[in-house]
Design a protein around this motif. Structure first.
Motif, short mmCIF file in Angstrom:
data_model
loop_
_atom_site.label_atom_id
_atom_site.label_comp_id
_atom_site.label_asym_id
_atom_site.label_seq_id
_atom_site.Cartn_x
_atom_site.Cartn_y
_atom_site.Cartn_z
N VAL A 13 78.56 29.23 42.16
CA VAL A 13 78.91 29.99 40.91
C VAL A 13 77.77 29.87 39.93
CG1 VAL A 13 80.50 29.41 38.78
CG2 VAL A 13 81.32 29.06 41.03
N ALA A 32 88.01 26.47 43.28
CA ALA A 32 86.68 26.52 43.75
C ALA A 32 86.22 25.23 44.49
CB ALA A 32 85.66 26.50 42.44
N PHE A 157 78.99 24.31 42.48
CA PHE A 157 80.45 25.02 42.77
C PHE A 157 80.50 26.24 43.49
CE2 PHE A 157 80.60 22.89 38.64
CZ PHE A 157 81.49 21.98 38.93
N PRO A 159 82.75 29.63 44.56
CA PRO A 159 83.85 30.09 44.16
C PRO A 159 84.92 30.20 45.30
CG PRO A 159 82.34 31.76 44.08
CD PRO A 159 81.44 30.37 44.59
N ASP A 160 86.31 30.48 44.83
CA ASP A 160 87.15 30.62 45.93
C ASP A 160 87.30 31.98 46.39
OD1 ASP A 160 89.80 30.35 47.18
OD2 ASP A 160 90.81 31.39 45.53
#
Length: 199
Positions: A13, A32, A157, A159-160
């Motif tokens: 991210v 995430a 992070f 991301p999804d």
């Protein structure tokens, strides 16, 4: 062939994600993956805090929190010790509206045996089902305060990638001021949250 590290580097991210308001960031962090060294987990519960007019935020009573915002970039880790018991992990949101996102729960993904050892429990659902449990499982302490979570693929992070996360909002937990605001976001139906949402 890309290594896992290089793959995460391209997918993490970016800072621009955190250059918005804390409510949008909090909601969109659900799903995430938080990478922390050899461990990781899917973010299933967070809370948003606004730097202005939010009596539950540190910025309302702590000058140190206000100066933290001034000297750090969005995406910086804000880590503090709560009630002399637990470390709490937050990320700085700074752009559209300043504030923080507190991480309350994860669904463990990698490094589960290490998390169990740190926590002293075997139940997968108890490893990261609370902000203090989460930091203990990942070994997050004050030494990580002000760490940039947008630059290091080992602390970041991802991301999804599915884009199908069902997020539910309700009141924040464990606060007495500004407690009416529905700024806790969680993954609907997740057994890994700190407290089930009352629907």
């Amino acid at each position: 062939m890309k290594t896992a590290t290089s793959l995460r580097r391209t997918q993490l991210v970016r800072r621009s994600f955190f250059q918005r308001d804390p409510l949008s960031c909090a909601r969109e962090l659900i799903g995430a993956e938080l990478i922390w060294g050899d461990c990781s987990g899917i973010v299933v519960e967070v809370e948003a805090y606004a730097a202005i007019d939010d009596e539950a935020a540190h910025t309302f009573t702590r000058p140190s929190a206000r100066s933290f915002i001034e000297r750090n970039k969005p995406g910086a880790a804000y880590v503090y010790f709560s009630y002399g018991n637990h470390w709490m992990l937050n990320v700085l949101v700074k752009g559209g509206a300043n504030g923080f996102v507190l991480f309350r729960a994860l669904e463990p993904q990698r490094g589960i045996e290490l998390m169990k050892k740190r926590r002293g429990v075997d139940d997968l659902r108890q490893l990261c089902s609370g902000p203090g449990k989460l930091t203990q499982a990942l070994d997050i302490t004050g030494r990580h305060h002000e760490m940039d979570l947008c630059a290091d693929p080992c602390h970041c992070f991802v991301p999804d990638g599915q884009g199908t996360v069902d997020v539910v909002a309700d009141k924040r937990i464990g606060i007495s001021r500004s407690a009416h605001l529905p700024w806790r976001f969680s993954l609907r139906g997740s057994p890994f949250v700190s407290r089930a949402v009352k629907l």
